[in-house]
Motif scaffolding. Structure first.
Motif, PDB file in Angstrom:
ATOM      1  N   TYR A   1       1.021  -1.321   0.088  1.00  0.00           N
ATOM      2  CA  TYR A   1      -0.159  -0.049  -0.040  1.00  0.00           C
ATOM      3  C   TYR A   1       0.853   1.188   0.029  1.00  0.00           C
ATOM      4  O   TYR A   1       0.508   2.062  -0.984  1.00  0.00           O
TER       5      TYR A   1
ATOM      6  N   TYR B   1      -1.579  -1.111  -5.202  1.00  0.00           N
ATOM      7  CA  TYR B   1      -2.726  -1.543  -4.722  1.00  0.00           C
ATOM      8  C   TYR B   1      -3.376  -2.807  -4.842  1.00  0.00           C
ATOM      9  O   TYR B   1      -3.886  -3.498  -3.889  1.00  0.00           O
TER      10      TYR B   1
ATOM     11  N   ALA C   1      -1.592  -5.069  -2.683  1.00  0.00           N
ATOM     12  CA  ALA C   1      -1.850  -4.885  -1.153  1.00  0.00           C
ATOM     13  C   ALA C   1      -3.122  -5.509  -1.022  1.00  0.00           C
ATOM     14  O   ALA C   1      -3.364  -6.110   0.074  1.00  0.00           O
ATOM     15  N   LYS C   2      -4.306  -5.425  -1.902  1.00  0.00           N
ATOM     16  CA  LYS C   2      -5.358  -6.151  -1.744  1.00  0.00           C
ATOM     17  C   LYS C   2      -5.437  -7.436  -1.450  1.00  0.00           C
ATOM     18  O   LYS C   2      -6.081  -8.144  -0.843  1.00  0.00           O
TER      19      LYS C   2
ATOM     20  N   ARG D   1      -7.881  -1.542   6.697  1.00  0.00           N
ATOM     21  CA  ARG D   1      -7.073  -1.022   5.687  1.00  0.00           C
ATOM     22  C   ARG D   1      -7.837  -0.948   4.049  1.00  0.00           C
ATOM     23  O   ARG D   1      -7.704  -0.195   3.526  1.00  0.00           O
TER      24      ARG D   1
ATOM     25  N   MET E   1      -9.061   1.895   1.608  1.00  0.00           N
ATOM     26  CA  MET E   1      -8.708   1.974   0.097  1.00  0.00           C
ATOM     27  C   MET E   1      -9.806   2.147  -0.615  1.00  0.00           C
ATOM     28  O   MET E   1      -9.839   2.670  -1.526  1.00  0.00           O
TER      29      MET E   1
ATOM     30  N   HIS F   1      -9.026   3.521  -4.428  1.00  0.00           N
ATOM     31  CA  HIS F   1      -8.203   2.697  -4.809  1.00  0.00           C
ATOM     32  C   HIS F   1      -8.326   1.360  -5.352  1.00  0.00           C
ATOM     33  O   HIS F   1      -9.212   0.827  -4.697  1.00  0.00           O
TER      34      HIS F   1
END
Length: 295
Positions: free
Chosen positions: A255, A260, A263-264, A286, A290, A295
């Motif tokens: 992140y 992104y 990160a997801k 988090r 996002m 994001h």
């Protein structure tokens, strides 16, 4: 009559001069260059915009300071939790050892004494048995096999003795590094934790040392070193209680690097693999952040 007329004329000239001077004084701030407070703006809208921009910058700085303080507070609280967990584990271990020793003593006290061993009767040899048989002159002499000496196989060298580790010295080294981290001295904490894992590559607190070393890298925004250290913790200590938090921080690092998608994926993995953990709850927060940030 002439005097009154002159006086009225001089009064009119004075009033006109005062009006011009006041107008010049009123317009003077708008002729000055812009300053940080917004004074000197040519219009009121520009002045308001300047003030709003300045206030926004101050607000961001204040928020950044608060976030930094909160991060320090979170580290301190996690340290306290870790200390309490360590003390609890130590107390449980001592209790198990105490009960195990007590159980062995009770079993030994309840066991019946062993029966006395009867002495075997001694048998005196008879004279016939004591006389050796006479040799037969016609009989061939028994063959006597003589073992052939063989060279003994070379024994493998003994393994080197394991270094003796003093638990008290080891615990003191870990506590020193951890206290340095709690004081916010992240660079010094990195040095101390690196020394700890080099001297004690396995055993008590080594997984925790790797985790806090990665945390110190993360707070210093050295994300590459933090990522490598979190991955090493997951690889070398897969049963550690800190593995779920290490996966969470890997998502946070992606992140911070604006990756992104990665990160997801990592955060959803934490929710799936550790559904009842605090790491899963932080991952959900988090992800919600996002979504709000588009994001």
């Amino acid at each position: 009559m002439m005097t009154k007329t002159k006086f009225a004329g001089w009064m009119a000239v004075g009033l006109a001069y005062a009006a011009l001077a006041g107008a010049e004084q009123y317009d003077r701030p708008y002729d000055q260059p812009y300053d940080q407070s917004g004074y000197g703006a040519s219009t009121l809208d520009e002045r308001v915009a300047r003030l709003e921009k300045r206030l926004s910058g101050e607000t961001l700085m204040e928020m950044a300071n608060r976030i930094e303080k909160l991060q320090g507070e979170v580290l301190r609280l996690r340290g306290t939790v870790e200390e309490l967990g360590h003390e609890l584990d130590k107390a449980k271990r001592q209790q198990r050892e105490m009960y195990g020793d007590l159980d062995q003593r009770l079993k030994a006290a309840a066991a019946p004494p062993p029966p006395p061993v009867a002495a075997a009767p001694s048998v005196a040899p008879s004279p016939a048995d004591a006389t050796p048989p006479a040799p037969d002159p016609g009989a061939a002499a028994p063959a006597v096999s003589v073992p052939t000496p063989s060279a003994p196989a070379a024994a493998p060298p003994p393994p080197p003795p394991a270094p003796v580790v003093d638990p008290a010295v080891r615990q003191a080294a870990y506590q020193k590094a951890f206290n340095t981290l709690k004081e916010g001295k992240y660079t010094e904490a990195i040095r101390d934790f690196k020394g700890y894992v080099a001297n004690y590559p396995s055993g008590d607190n080594t997984d925790s040392a790797y985790y806090w070393l990665a945390e110190a890298y993360y707070v210093n925004r050295d994300f590459n070193s933090a990522r490598d250290t979190f991955r090493r913790l997951i690889r070398d200590f897969p049963k550690s209680a800190k593995v779920s938090d290490a996966h969470l921080k890997l998502g946070f690092i992606e992140y911070e690097n604006a990756q992104y998608g990665a990160a997801k994926e990592l955060l959803n993995g934490v929710i799936k693999n550790y559904p009842d953990s605090s790491a899963a709850k932080m991952a959900e927060k988090r992800l919600e952040r996002m979504r709000q940030e588009k994001h």
